[in-house]
Scaffold this motif. Structure first.
Motif, short mmCIF file in Angstrom:
data_model
loop_
_atom_site.label_atom_id
_atom_site.label_comp_id
_atom_site.label_asym_id
_atom_site.label_seq_id
_atom_site.Cartn_x
_atom_site.Cartn_y
_atom_site.Cartn_z
N LYS A 1 71.88 170.54 1.45
CA LYS A 1 72.13 170.34 -0.21
C LYS A 1 72.36 169.06 -0.45
CE LYS A 1 74.19 174.82 -1.31
NZ LYS A 1 75.51 175.50 -1.96
N ALA A 2 72.95 168.24 0.36
CA ALA A 2 73.13 166.86 0.00
C ALA A 2 72.09 166.01 0.24
CB ALA A 2 74.53 166.11 1.15
N ASP A 3 71.12 166.37 1.41
CA ASP A 3 69.94 165.83 1.75
C ASP A 3 68.92 166.03 0.51
OD1 ASP A 3 70.62 164.69 4.27
OD2 ASP A 3 69.77 166.35 5.08
N LYS A 4 69.03 167.26 0.05
CA LYS A 4 67.86 167.73 -1.07
C LYS A 4 68.50 166.81 -2.35
CE LYS A 4 68.18 172.00 -2.45
NZ LYS A 4 68.24 173.44 -2.63
N THR A 5 69.68 166.65 -2.65
CA THR A 5 70.02 165.81 -3.96
C THR A 5 69.74 164.49 -3.72
OG1 THR A 5 71.81 167.36 -4.22
CG2 THR A 5 72.03 165.34 -5.47
N GLU A 6 69.97 164.06 -2.43
CA GLU A 6 69.40 162.54 -2.21
C GLU A 6 67.96 162.28 -2.59
OE1 GLU A 6 69.64 159.22 1.46
OE2 GLU A 6 70.71 161.21 1.80
#
Length: 62
Positions: free
Chosen positions: A35-40
């Protein structure tokens, strides 16, 4: 197209895969990292879009 847009799209794809793997395996840490990678990736893609638009405006291509 700005390189940030390309890299951002790649990070989004990586994040989606990682999130899915985390969900399937029940690994909350991997899911959260995805999720963090996707947001980044979304943020980086947006920055690239802004750069593209700025270039268009400066070059009179809008």
């Amino acid at each position: 197209m700005d390189k940030d847009r390309v890299e951002g799209a790649a990070k989004q794809a990586k994040g989606t895969i990682k999130e899915t793997v985390g969900k399937v395996t029940g690994d909350a840490k991997t899911e959260a990292e995805g999720k963090a990678d996707k947001t980044e990736g979304k943020v980086q893609n947006t920055v690239g879009g802004i750069k593209d638009k700025a270039r268009e405006v400066l070059n009179g291509d809008d």
